[in-house]
Scaffold this motif. Sequence first.
Motif, PDB file in Angstrom:
ATOM      1  N   ALA A  59      53.050  24.167  33.721  1.00  0.00           N
ATOM      2  CA  ALA A  59      54.117  23.899  32.751  1.00  0.00           C
ATOM      3  C   ALA A  59      53.809  24.550  31.403  1.00  0.00           C
ATOM      4  CB  ALA A  59      54.309  22.390  32.574  1.00  0.00           C
ATOM      5  N   ILE A  60      52.556  24.539  30.995  1.00  0.00           N
ATOM      6  CA  ILE A  60      52.182  25.183  29.739  1.00  0.00           C
ATOM      7  C   ILE A  60      52.414  26.689  29.828  1.00  0.00           C
ATOM      8  CG2 ILE A  60      50.226  25.732  28.231  1.00  0.00           C
ATOM      9  CD1 ILE A  60      49.127  22.930  28.949  1.00  0.00           C
ATOM     10  N   VAL A  61      51.966  27.291  30.924  1.00  0.00           N
ATOM     11  CA  VAL A  61      52.142  28.735  31.102  1.00  0.00           C
ATOM     12  C   VAL A  61      53.621  29.087  31.187  1.00  0.00           C
ATOM     13  CG1 VAL A  61      51.747  30.642  32.721  1.00  0.00           C
ATOM     14  CG2 VAL A  61      49.885  29.097  32.143  1.00  0.00           C
ATOM     15  N   LEU A  62      54.401  28.286  31.905  1.00  0.00           N
ATOM     16  CA  LEU A  62      55.836  28.538  32.030  1.00  0.00           C
ATOM     17  C   LEU A  62      56.532  28.445  30.674  1.00  0.00           C
ATOM     18  CD1 LEU A  62      58.217  29.049  33.962  1.00  0.00           C
ATOM     19  CD2 LEU A  62      58.453  26.581  34.119  1.00  0.00           C
ATOM     20  N   GLY A  63      56.192  27.450  29.884  1.00  0.00           N
ATOM     21  CA  GLY A  63      56.796  27.314  28.558  1.00  0.00           C
ATOM     22  C   GLY A  63      56.471  28.483  27.647  1.00  0.00           C
ATOM     23  N   LEU A  64      55.211  28.902  27.652  1.00  0.00           N
ATOM     24  CA  LEU A  64      54.828  30.039  26.819  1.00  0.00           C
ATOM     25  C   LEU A  64      55.489  31.331  27.305  1.00  0.00           C
ATOM     26  CD1 LEU A  64      51.057  29.224  26.239  1.00  0.00           C
ATOM     27  CD2 LEU A  64      52.955  28.956  24.637  1.00  0.00           C
ATOM     28  N   THR A  65      55.616  31.486  28.628  1.00  0.00           N
ATOM     29  CA  THR A  65      56.294  32.661  29.177  1.00  0.00           C
ATOM     30  C   THR A  65      57.759  32.692  28.771  1.00  0.00           C
ATOM     31  OG1 THR A  65      54.799  32.638  31.066  1.00  0.00           O
ATOM     32  CG2 THR A  65      56.825  33.892  31.313  1.00  0.00           C
ATOM     33  N   GLU A  66      58.414  31.555  28.796  1.00  0.00           N
ATOM     34  CA  GLU A  66      59.822  31.494  28.392  1.00  0.00           C
ATOM     35  C   GLU A  66      59.989  31.834  26.908  1.00  0.00           C
ATOM     36  OE1 GLU A  66      62.645  31.089  30.150  1.00  0.00           O
ATOM     37  OE2 GLU A  66      61.385  31.189  31.912  1.00  0.00           O
ATOM     38  N   VAL A  67      59.065  31.402  26.099  1.00  0.00           N
ATOM     39  CA  VAL A  67      59.134  31.729  24.673  1.00  0.00           C
ATOM     40  C   VAL A  67      58.988  33.231  24.468  1.00  0.00           C
ATOM     41  CG1 VAL A  67      57.927  31.485  22.475  1.00  0.00           C
ATOM     42  CG2 VAL A  67      58.399  29.476  23.857  1.00  0.00           C
ATOM     43  N   MET A  72      61.425  38.515  23.273  1.00  0.00           N
ATOM     44  CA  MET A  72      61.660  39.896  23.698  1.00  0.00           C
ATOM     45  C   MET A  72      63.145  40.177  23.882  1.00  0.00           C
ATOM     46  SD  MET A  72      58.444  40.391  26.317  1.00  0.00           S
ATOM     47  CE  MET A  72      59.229  41.748  27.133  1.00  0.00           C
ATOM     48  N   MET A  73      63.885  39.221  24.457  1.00  0.00           N
ATOM     49  CA  MET A  73      65.316  39.404  24.662  1.00  0.00           C
ATOM     50  C   MET A  73      66.049  39.475  23.328  1.00  0.00           C
ATOM     51  SD  MET A  73      68.064  37.082  26.760  1.00  0.00           S
ATOM     52  CE  MET A  73      67.079  37.123  28.218  1.00  0.00           C
ATOM     53  N   ARG A  74      65.656  38.626  22.398  1.00  0.00           N
ATOM     54  CA  ARG A  74      66.312  38.639  21.086  1.00  0.00           C
ATOM     55  C   ARG A  74      66.046  39.949  20.349  1.00  0.00           C
ATOM     56  NH1 ARG A  74      66.710  33.740  16.863  1.00  0.00           N
ATOM     57  NH2 ARG A  74      67.814  34.885  15.265  1.00  0.00           N
ATOM     58  N   ALA A  75      64.825  40.446  20.455  1.00  0.00           N
ATOM     59  CA  ALA A  75      64.504  41.721  19.816  1.00  0.00           C
ATOM     60  C   ALA A  75      65.280  42.860  20.472  1.00  0.00           C
ATOM     61  CB  ALA A  75      63.008  41.981  19.900  1.00  0.00           C
ATOM     62  N   GLU A  76      65.405  42.837  21.792  1.00  0.00           N
ATOM     63  CA  GLU A  76      66.144  43.885  22.499  1.00  0.00           C
ATOM     64  C   GLU A  76      67.633  43.833  22.161  1.00  0.00           C
ATOM     65  OE1 GLU A  76      66.761  47.184  24.737  1.00  0.00           O
ATOM     66  OE2 GLU A  76      64.829  46.305  24.219  1.00  0.00           O
ATOM     67  N   LEU A  91      65.200  38.754  12.797  1.00  0.00           N
ATOM     68  CA  LEU A  91      65.064  38.342  14.189  1.00  0.00           C
ATOM     69  C   LEU A  91      64.484  36.945  14.340  1.00  0.00           C
ATOM     70  CD1 LEU A  91      63.787  41.587  15.901  1.00  0.00           C
ATOM     71  CD2 LEU A  91      66.045  40.575  16.052  1.00  0.00           C
ATOM     72  N   PHE A  92      63.546  36.557  13.502  1.00  0.00           N
ATOM     73  CA  PHE A  92      62.824  35.322  13.729  1.00  0.00           C
ATOM     74  C   PHE A  92      63.044  34.248  12.680  1.00  0.00           C
ATOM     75  CE2 PHE A  92      60.317  38.738  15.622  1.00  0.00           C
ATOM     76  CZ  PHE A  92      60.452  38.350  16.948  1.00  0.00           C
TER      77      PHE A  92
END
Length: 99
Positions: A59-67, A72-76, A91-92
């Motif tokens: 769950a920790i890895v999944l949450g960090l991956t989603e962030v 990346m999507m917002r920057a693109e 952007l941030f």
Amino acid sequence: MICFRGALESILLLALWIGFSWLLRGTMETAAAASAQDMPAPGWHVTFGIISALAGIMAIVLGLTEVVRAIMMRAEMGRRAPAPAAQRRPLFHRPHPQH
């Protein structure tokens, strides 16, 4: 209050909260089963503790991956939709409504 600020903060906070709680519970369950001699069915408790700890890590890895994916999507999206410099938003950083 951090959770209600935006979708990105909500995902991160929820994933970290659930992940750390499962990780802590799994570690405590495994340690209790390994140290208590009179605990019934210690093998099941150790197995449950290991599975909970692994689920917490996931769950920790999944949450960090989603962030990371959201950033990346917002920057693109910012690069694909050019706008005049006066209309671009950072952007941030979003200004708080009370400011």
